[in-house]
Design an enzyme around this catalytic site. Structure first.
Site, PDB file in Angstrom:
ATOM      1  CB  CYS A  13      -0.927   0.016   1.203  1.00  6.85           C
ATOM      2  SG  CYS A  13      -0.076   0.407   2.726  1.00  6.85           S
ATOM      3  CB  CYS A  16       4.584  -0.126   1.674  1.00  2.85           C
ATOM      4  SG  CYS A  16       3.442  -1.276   2.414  1.00  2.85           S
ATOM      5  CG  ASP A 471      12.324  33.728 -27.400  1.00  2.00           C
ATOM      6  OD1 ASP A 471      12.873  32.950 -28.181  1.00  2.00           O
ATOM      7  OD2 ASP A 471      12.734  34.878 -27.164  1.00  2.00           O
ATOM      8  CG  ASP A 671      14.619  31.605 -24.630  1.00  2.00           C
ATOM      9  OD1 ASP A 671      14.014  30.841 -25.399  1.00  2.00           O
ATOM     10  OD2 ASP A 671      15.056  32.724 -24.932  1.00  2.00           O
TER      11      ASP A 671
END
Lengths: 778, 69
Positions: A13, A16, A471, A671
């Site tokens: 689960c 864990c 840009d 960029d």
């Protein structure tokens, strides 16, 4: 520092997963540990100087889980140096043992750290031998099947033992069945509970184990001691165990589905290829391909490896990368991506990148990372889950006390049952599963559509961006400017102007430079010295000793070149073109016009984004007039032109200071600082270059419409997460209260609890439809 | 370069591993553009290029894959 992805077995689960993470993080030398319960993997960054892989494996074992051992059979070519080959194999990272088997076979055992056939073969080759991998027993599906079979067996046993309990049997018989249940299928939960306690965490197993044990103990006591007027609850115990095991099984199935996207990607790699060896074409297994090999590709075949076309032409469907299935024409010199599909034409091409660095593997790694990294919202869920189970246990104890001492004094049975109901109905799993599964499916679906989220944070934040900064060159525009005008001043010829510009621009990689050199006669014999590219301005240098400038007006002004003559020439900037002023020896020669065309889908995308209420900006180093014209065409209201790279970062920071969530869209190469500064960063049109580090989201297709898709996927995924969390919290609040009030029956509780976790998973799987739907639209 | 699609219901998919194997086998075939297996409906959908491979061949291949399970 090594970063690896390990397969972990034995996690039942989500609790864990947290346990394991915490245990590993406490280890010396471990920098980062992120566990994905649904995928059954752990991403670990550790210092391999301080700890070995086997140390890590041991740590995982101590926490109660297992790192499996995978195997491969190798057959060495006759006459090979077996010792040397074995030595080389042992040195491969992840390999734990190499054994010699009869008939010249080698059995290699290794940990699931991503060792594949190719790695083993390359190691052997480096030792001077050659080999073939005859069997490879590894991979995620391998374990999923194993876990599922185990659950199925438990489930069958549970059902088998519970069914007879439905009949009215003698108490002693019921007791036997109940005991069998408790120590048979029930063991699954008791082992888990023990693991929980050992690691000082609280998980669902603890709740189920407690609940079923209490019911069994009480019922056993009653069955063995009372003679009349009693009710036994072995049936409830059986139904409880059965239903919850069934729920776990369904969870596994759903979890398997969640990982479908990655598995599909991996399936796209062909198993064999037509390779030329020693002048002859041979059909070889994919892992035998070496860098530099010549490969023949026929129509209808999937491309076996990344490479560059040598001869021929073809049309390739690169939808595994870009999400677009429109075939792209490729000829000699063009790149091919392994895993994509050749729709028509035959080519021979040279294999370039193989194995882990191939585009396909990098995409898989990226999707895995997005699935495993803890997105911020997940950490919140984990924190809640931490105190949840102790809280439920306290509530159960409280319920017992309330009923036993107050509501129905002395009625042990009632009190016990209601307390058990509380323990059973509580569903911490839903909380733990709420986010990871949605993120898994969301990122996988994104990849199918050509939207690559590199981490959970990007997937989580993207839709929130209220301001988008674009840009210009290469993002809003096609990034392939063309030379449109050559305007020399009187006294200068067109050829002269063009050749000077072309000569100096040959040294630059900028798209504008390429436009010039494409049309001009860039004489490569000319000696160019003192070359410099000044961002936001242009280029300068000396051609055969004479100073040359080629750039915008700002560049020439800085060098003291008089611009008065410019008035005699048309102002190209008014036509949304980039104006390149060319000067030699301090004197203006003329101007060149370069036009970069807006992307065809730009206006449409901008309109769509604006309709969503987002603020749009455009930043460019270009002059205000050109920028303004392009922005107008696109429909963007906020423009900043003449911007230097540092200014881009400042603009983003300014917007953020105004409480805006900023998304920066660029090409990922030029960029980097701006992308890093933004809250959400998108790199467009990277094609097969998916190793871009600076952006959180990659759109290889280079289509602006993918941007709206990215926001859409992000938004829908987060909506599912919120639905799941709300459900998890709401369901628990209502059901625990009802259970405490004695309104529920144990079987009902078990069913509700299972349905709760399954529900969360199924809700997350709905996101898969985002991928499929597009298929139908094509 | 027109795509063709065929869908077919199959019998014999009982384990959860099966869709994987079928998908794997189908995607490797020349001419297959995309394949999907819906486990719960036992439905296989294949998109292929009819100029390279025929529906016959694909159906045969599918039968082979299923019998190997």
């Amino acid at each position: 520092m090594k970063t690896i992805t390990l397969t972990i077995l034995g996690m039942d689960c989500a609790a864990c997963a947290s346990t394991l993470e915490r245990t590993l993080r406490r280890q010396k030398g471990v920098e980062r540990a992120a566990v994905n319960y649904t995928a059954g993997t752990m991403e670990l960054t550790y210092d391999d100087g301080q700890r070995t892989l086997e140390d890590v494996v041991l740590a995982v074992k101590k926490a109660g889980f297992r790192v499996p051992v995978e195997e491969a059979d190798l057959v060495l070519s006759p006459g090979a140096d077996v010792e040397a080959a074995m030595e080389a194999l042992r040195k491969v990272y992840g390999v734990c043992d190499v054994e010699v088997r009869p008939e010249g076979k080698l059995l290699v055992s290794f940990r699931p750290v991503g060792v594949d056939s190719r790695t083993l073969l390359e190691a052997v080759r480096a030792a001077g031998a050659d080999a073939e991998v005859t069997d490879f027993r590894a991979g995620e599906e391998y374990y999923q099947l194993d876990t599922r079979m185990r659950l199925l067996r438990m489930l069958a046993a549970a059902f088998g033992l519970t069914a007879p309990l439905m009949l009215e049997l003698h108490p002693k018989a019921q007791f036997l069945l109940g005991t069998a249940l408790q120590f048979g299928p029930g063991r699954y939960f008791h082992a888990g509970a023990w693991r929980n306690l050992r690691n000082r965490t609280f998980g669902m197993d603890l709740l189920v184990s407690l609940s079923s044990s209490i019911i069994w103990l009480y019922s056993s006591f009653v069955a063995l001691t009372r003679k009349k007027n009693f009710t036994l609850y072995f049936t409830s115990q059986g139904v409880l165990l059965s239903l919850i095991l069934f729920g776990k099984y369904m969870e596994q199935v759903a979890a398997g589905e969640a990982g479908a996207a990655i598995r599909k990607l991996l399936r796209l790699q062909p198993a064999s290829a037509m390779v030329r060896r020693d002048g002859v074409w041979k059909e070889l297994a994919a892992e035998q391909i070496r860098t530099g090999d010549e490969i023949l590709l026929r129509p209808g075949e999937r491309i076996p490896a990344d490479g560059v076309i040598l001869t021929g032409g073809c049309a390739v469907d690169e939808s595994m990368l870009t999400g677009e299935s429109m075939p792209m024409d490729k000829t000699a010199g063009d790149q091919l991506v392994g895993g994509s599909l050749n729709r028509s034409g035959s080519v021979t091409y040279r294999a370039t990148t193989l194995g882990k660095d191939s585009v396909l593997q990098q995409i898989v790694a990226m999707v895995r990372q997005a699935q495993t990294e803890k997105a911020p919202v997940q950490r919140f869920a984990d924190a809640v889950a931490q105190w949840f189970v102790p809280g439920v246990m306290a509530a159960a104890a409280g319920t017992f006390a309330l009923w036993f001492f107050r509501l129905k004094k002395g009625d042990l049975e009632r009190a016990l049952l209601n307390a058990c109901d509380v323990l059973t109905v509580a569903c911490p799993c839903a909380l733990g599963l709420a986010t990871p599964t949605a993120l898994m499916v969301g990122s996988g679906t994104g990849a199918e559509r050509g939207v690559l989220f590199k981490n959970g944070g990007a997937l989580e934040t993207a839709w929130k961006a209220d301001t988008i900064v674009f840009d210009k060159t290469g993002t809003l525009t096609l990034g392939q400017p063309r030379l449109t005008d050559v305007c020399p001043l009187p006294g200068v010829t067109e050829d002269e102007l063009l050749s000077v510009a072309a000569a100096i621009e040959t040294r630059s990689d900028h798209p504008i430079a390429k436009a010039v050199t494409a049309c001009g006669e860039g004489d490569s014999d000319l000696e160019i010295t003192d070359f410099a590219y000044i961002p936001g301005r242009g280029v300068q240098g000396k051609i055969a000793g004479e100073a040359v400038l080629c750039g915008n007006r700002g560049l020439l002004k800085e060098h003291g070149v008089s611009l008065t003559e410019l008035e005699r020439l048309p102002d190209l900037r008014k036509e949304a073109k980039t104006e390149l002023c060319v000067a030699k020896n301090g004197k203006l020669l003329g101007v060149l016009g370069v036009a970069d065309v807006l992307r065809p889908d730009a206006a449409e995308t901008v309109a769509a984004l604006k309709a969503q209420g987002r603020e749009l900006w455009m930043l460019t180093g270009d002059h205000a007039e050109t920028a303004g014209a392009i922005a107008a065409q696109a429909g963007i209201d906020h423009v900043r032109a003449g911007v230097l790279p540092e200014d881009k970062v400042r603009t983003i920071r300014d917007l953020q200071a105004r409480d805006k969530t900023v998304c920066m869209v660029g090409d990922g190469i030029n960029d980097t600082p701006a992308l890093a500064a933004a809250d959400v960063s998108v790199a467009m049109g990277t094609g097969s270059d998916v190793a871009i580090e600076s952006a959180g989201i990659l759109l290889p297709a280079g289509k602006l419409t993918k941007l709206t898709e990215a926001f859409s996927i992000s938004g829908k995924t987060m909506r599912v997460v919120r639905q799941n969390l709300r459900w998890a919290l709401g369901y628990n609040a209502v059901s625990i209260t009802a259970a405490a009030a004695g309104l529920l029956h144990p079987s009902l509780c078990a069913m509700a609890m299972s349905l709760s976790s399954i529900g969360v998973l199924m809700n997350s799987l709905r996101l898969q439809k985002l991928g499929k739907k597009k298929e139908r639209d094509r | 370069m027109q795509d063709a699609v065929f869908k077919t219901y199959v019998r014999g998919i009982w384990c959860v591993q099966c869709p994987e194997l079928i998908l794997s086998g189908l995607l490797q075939r020349r001419g297959v553009i995309d394949a999907d297996v819906a486990y719960y409906q036992s439905l296989v959908t294949v998109r292929y290029d009819p100029e390279i491979v025929t529906e016959e061949t694909l159906r045969e291949a599918l039968t082979d894959l299923l019998s190997a399970l």
